[in-house]
Design an enzyme around this catalytic site. Structure first.
Site, PDB file in Angstrom:
ATOM      1  N   PRO A  97       0.843  -1.199   0.000  1.00 27.29           N
ATOM      2  CA  PRO A  97       0.000   0.000   0.000  1.00 27.29           C
ATOM      3  C   PRO A  97       0.880   1.251   0.000  1.00 27.29           C
ATOM      4  O   PRO A  97       1.889   1.280   0.717  1.00 27.29           O
ATOM      5  CB  PRO A  97      -0.789  -0.123   1.304  1.00 27.29           C
ATOM      6  N   GLY A 103       7.743   1.491   2.575  1.00 27.12           N
ATOM      7  CA  GLY A 103       8.784   1.689   1.562  1.00 27.12           C
ATOM      8  C   GLY A 103       8.284   1.559   0.135  1.00 27.12           C
ATOM      9  O   GLY A 103       9.048   1.160  -0.751  1.00 27.12           O
ATOM     10  N   ASP A 148      15.506   3.968   3.355  1.00 31.14           N
ATOM     11  CA  ASP A 148      14.527   3.113   2.656  1.00 31.14           C
ATOM     12  C   ASP A 148      15.127   2.486   1.403  1.00 31.14           C
ATOM     13  O   ASP A 148      15.098   1.268   1.225  1.00 31.14           O
ATOM     14  CB  ASP A 148      13.296   3.931   2.233  1.00 31.14           C
TER      15      ASP A 148
HETATM   16  O1  PMV Z   1       7.195   5.887   5.862  1.00 36.10           O
HETATM   17  P1  PMV Z   1       8.289   5.743   4.895  1.00 36.10           P
HETATM   18  O2  PMV Z   1       8.376   4.392   4.304  1.00 36.10           O
HETATM   19  O3  PMV Z   1       8.236   6.838   3.853  1.00 36.10           O
HETATM   20  O4  PMV Z   1       9.669   5.923   5.720  1.00 36.10           O
HETATM   21  C1  PMV Z   1      10.185   7.196   6.010  1.00 36.10           C
HETATM   22  C2  PMV Z   1      11.357   7.130   6.951  1.00 36.10           C
HETATM   23  C3  PMV Z   1      11.787   8.495   7.481  1.00 36.10           C
HETATM   24  O5  PMV Z   1      12.836   8.271   8.422  1.00 36.10           O
HETATM   25  C4  PMV Z   1      10.642   9.195   8.215  1.00 36.10           C
HETATM   26  C5  PMV Z   1      12.266   9.422   6.372  1.00 36.10           C
HETATM   27  C6  PMV Z   1      13.631   9.074   5.805  1.00 36.10           C
HETATM   28  O6  PMV Z   1      13.977   9.709   4.793  1.00 36.10           O
HETATM   29  O7  PMV Z   1      14.366   8.255   6.368  1.00 36.10           O
END
Ligand code: PMV
Length: 316
Positions: A97, A103, A148
């Site tokens: 999703p 990710g 990610d």
């Molecule tokens: O929620 P996601 O999968 O977009 O993960 C973001 C992770 C963060 O630490 C909030 C942002 C990043 O660039 O690491």
């Protein structure tokens, strides 16, 4: 000719948000969830379809495109050395999703680059793939830490710290002596990573004495978490998850849905639970005692309104 590429989704075990501010973090790929690309020669190309995301686009440059996907497509074509009018049709499929913290944009970026590189018959080294994914993730997230797409590109369990000043980035695999059984709960509400990261940046700049110690403490948890993972010490991992959740909540990115999911997982006997990803809707992860327990925790999570959950095993 037809060429394919794929990339898994990921969950963050420690350090979301603090990783943007230079702290270490740990993420692990999901074995059964991801994105795949199929690239075929097509005189009507370039075109990219991703039905699950409601996308059917032509590439567009930064200046013209409002949407991220056409911009990412244009960057990916250029990165693998294909012309802007390449005769290629890309079909993307996936079971991740979007915008819930698993990710999806990183998996999209890596799967697209892999597919197009194979189509162009220009295989990418790991370093080149990471460089390309950094560009594409920048389109989706603005200033991604790199956690990610590094995890998604390398696969497995990855300890990551972004480059800072003269210090280079740290990327290391975390060996796991056994699979980690977890339950993951996802809310219907999507979070906006770009907005959450920039709001936190503004808060942290305004209140450095409040936020710096929280970031430092989250970084320390990532180091301890790596030790717990390497030792296969799941009860300790659970305690560290709980502490990380309290700290990530202090950053102001949790939601009622995340708090309910974390509490429900703990009530169902999880060893520990925390928000995973950027928050603002999002997802939680709970470490469990084994496969059957992870399934039981997932079904307890599904008892909450508008929550979907699954049990999975994380591998090195
Ligand atoms: O929620 P996601 O999968 O977009 O993960 C973001 C992770 C963060 O630490 C909030 C942002 C990043 O660039 O690491």
């Amino acid at each position: 000719m037809t060429a394919t590429g794929a990339a898994p989704g990921k969950v963050i075990l420690f350090g979301e948000h603090a990783v943007v501010h230079g702290q270490p973090a740990i993420a692990c790929t999901l074995t059964d969830r991801g994105v795949a690309s199929t690239c075929t020669a097509d005189a009507d190309g370039p075109r990219l379809d991703m039905p699950e995301w409601g996308q059917s686009v032509r590439p567009a440059t930064m200046e013209r495109a409002v949407e991220a996907v056409p911009r990412a497509f244009a960057l990916a074509l250029a990165f693998v050395g294909l012309p802007p009018d390449a005769q290629v049709r890309v079909t993307m499929e996936g079971n991740l999703p979007p915008s819930v913290g698993m990710g999806s944009s990183a998996a999209f970026s890596v799967a697209l680059l892999r597919g197009l590189a194979a189509f162009a018959q220009r295989p990418l080294t790991d370093d080149a793939l990471l460089a390309g994914a950094t560009q594409l993730e920048g389109v989706f997230h603005g200033d991604p830490s790199g956690l990610d797409h590094t995890t998604v590109a390398l696969g497995g369990c990855v300890y990551f710290c972004r480059a800072r000043g003269d210090a280079p980035s740290v990327i290391r695999r975390v060996p796991l002596p056994a699979p980690v059984h977890v339950a993951v709960g996802v809310t219907a509400r999507a979070g906006n990573t770009r907005q959450l990261v920039s709001r936190l940046k503004a808060r942290a700049q305004a209140e450095p004495r409040a936020f710096a110690p929280v970031f430092d403490a989250i970084g320390a948890l990532a180091d301890e978490g790596a030790r717990a993972l390497e030792a296969g010490d799941w009860p300790r991992l659970g305690v560290l998850f709980d502490v990380n959740h309290g700290l990530v909540n202090a950053l102001g990115v949790s939601t009622l849905a995340c708090e309910l999911m974390v509490s429900r997982a703990r009530d169902a006997g999880a060893l520990g639970a925390k928000l995973t990803g950027a928050g603002g809707g999002g997802a939680v992860i709970a470490v469990c005692e084994g496969e059957a327990h992870a399934r039981a925790v997932a079904s307890a999570l599904e008892g909450l309104p508008e929550v979907r959950a699954f049990a999975t095993a994380l591998h090195a």
